[in-house]
Design a protein around this motif. Structure first.
Motif, PDB file in Angstrom:
ATOM      1  N   TRP A   1      -8.624   3.560  -2.658  1.00  0.00           N
ATOM      2  CA  TRP A   1      -8.460   2.612  -1.713  1.00  0.00           C
ATOM      3  C   TRP A   1      -9.410   3.296  -0.538  1.00  0.00           C
ATOM      4  O   TRP A   1      -9.943   2.407   0.350  1.00  0.00           O
ATOM      5  CB  TRP A   1      -7.129   2.200  -1.165  1.00  0.00           C
TER       6      TRP A   1
ATOM      7  N   TYR B   1       0.806  -1.412   0.123  1.00  0.00           N
ATOM      8  CA  TYR B   1       0.134  -0.050  -0.056  1.00  0.00           C
ATOM      9  C   TYR B   1       0.677   1.360  -0.043  1.00  0.00           C
ATOM     10  O   TYR B   1       0.496   2.343  -0.744  1.00  0.00           O
ATOM     11  CB  TYR B   1      -1.116  -0.020   1.161  1.00  0.00           C
ATOM     12  N   GLN B   2       1.964   1.227   0.712  1.00  0.00           N
ATOM     13  CA  GLN B   2       2.848   2.522   0.969  1.00  0.00           C
ATOM     14  C   GLN B   2       3.370   2.542  -0.638  1.00  0.00           C
ATOM     15  O   GLN B   2       3.817   3.909  -0.632  1.00  0.00           O
ATOM     16  CB  GLN B   2       3.711   2.281   1.869  1.00  0.00           C
ATOM     17  N   SER B   3       3.661   1.491  -1.290  1.00  0.00           N
ATOM     18  CA  SER B   3       4.541   1.624  -2.761  1.00  0.00           C
ATOM     19  C   SER B   3       3.718   2.272  -3.602  1.00  0.00           C
ATOM     20  O   SER B   3       4.058   2.651  -4.850  1.00  0.00           O
ATOM     21  CB  SER B   3       5.293   0.750  -2.861  1.00  0.00           C
TER      22      SER B   3
ATOM     23  N   LYS C   1      -4.091   5.249  -3.700  1.00  0.00           N
ATOM     24  CA  LYS C   1      -4.457   5.220  -2.199  1.00  0.00           C
ATOM     25  C   LYS C   1      -5.611   5.965  -1.907  1.00  0.00           C
ATOM     26  O   LYS C   1      -6.355   5.409  -1.195  1.00  0.00           O
ATOM     27  CB  LYS C   1      -3.100   5.909  -1.566  1.00  0.00           C
ATOM     28  N   ALA C   2      -5.907   7.033  -2.619  1.00  0.00           N
ATOM     29  CA  ALA C   2      -7.097   7.722  -2.627  1.00  0.00           C
ATOM     30  C   ALA C   2      -8.433   6.940  -3.102  1.00  0.00           C
ATOM     31  O   ALA C   2      -9.389   6.769  -2.306  1.00  0.00           O
ATOM     32  CB  ALA C   2      -7.271   8.948  -3.194  1.00  0.00           C
TER      33      ALA C   2
ATOM     34  N   ALA D   1       0.612   4.604  -5.918  1.00  0.00           N
ATOM     35  CA  ALA D   1       0.768   5.991  -6.277  1.00  0.00           C
ATOM     36  C   ALA D   1      -0.095   6.623  -5.282  1.00  0.00           C
ATOM     37  O   ALA D   1      -1.432   6.021  -4.969  1.00  0.00           O
ATOM     38  CB  ALA D   1       0.323   6.118  -7.787  1.00  0.00           C
ATOM     39  N   ASP D   2      -0.341   7.816  -5.149  1.00  0.00           N
ATOM     40  CA  ASP D   2      -1.151   8.677  -4.439  1.00  0.00           C
ATOM     41  C   ASP D   2      -2.664   8.434  -4.759  1.00  0.00           C
ATOM     42  O   ASP D   2      -3.620   8.560  -4.166  1.00  0.00           O
ATOM     43  CB  ASP D   2      -0.926  10.070  -4.326  1.00  0.00           C
ATOM     44  N   TRP D   3      -2.780   8.478  -6.194  1.00  0.00           N
ATOM     45  CA  TRP D   3      -4.219   8.431  -6.530  1.00  0.00           C
ATOM     46  C   TRP D   3      -4.899   6.965  -6.299  1.00  0.00           C
ATOM     47  O   TRP D   3      -5.891   7.051  -6.198  1.00  0.00           O
ATOM     48  CB  TRP D   3      -4.519   8.908  -8.298  1.00  0.00           C
TER      49      TRP D   3
END
Length: 100
Positions: free
Chosen positions: A25, A14-16, A22-23, A18-20
């Motif tokens: 998720w 999850y940490q690796s 993660k959003a 991309a930011d979009w």
């Protein structure tokens, strides 16, 4: 080598991301729960009344025969109408697949 749990592997993955992603998720699970709740509540509402009148119902009896039932006030025509054998009759899926 150090053993890691499945939860630690998931968090590392999850940490690796991309930011979009993660959003997504964070947004998708609440939206899914909201949509599922809306569908369930929509299905539990009462069926609206129909302005018209039910005229015919097709029913298959225990012997596999299809019957067309006419819903009419008492004293009108007979309630059971025979099927015209010159027209294609309704068939069950198992009979249809046996003919092919």
């Amino acid at each position: 080598m150090e053993e890691i749990s499945a939860f630690q592997a998931f968090l590392g993955t999850y940490q690796s991301l991309a930011d979009w992603i993660k959003a997504l998720w964070l947004i998708v699970p609440p939206v899914f729960i909201f949509a599922m709740t809306a569908l369930i509540l929509r299905g539990r509402r009462e069926v609206p009344e129909v302005d018209g009148e039910l005229v015919y119902t097709v029913h298959r009896d225990d012997g596999g025969q299809y019957r067309v039932l006419r819903h009419a006030p008492p004293g009108d025509a007979p309630a059971l109408l025979p099927l015209d054998r010159t027209q294609p009759a309704l068939t069950s899926p198992e009979r249809h697949s046996a003919r092919e």
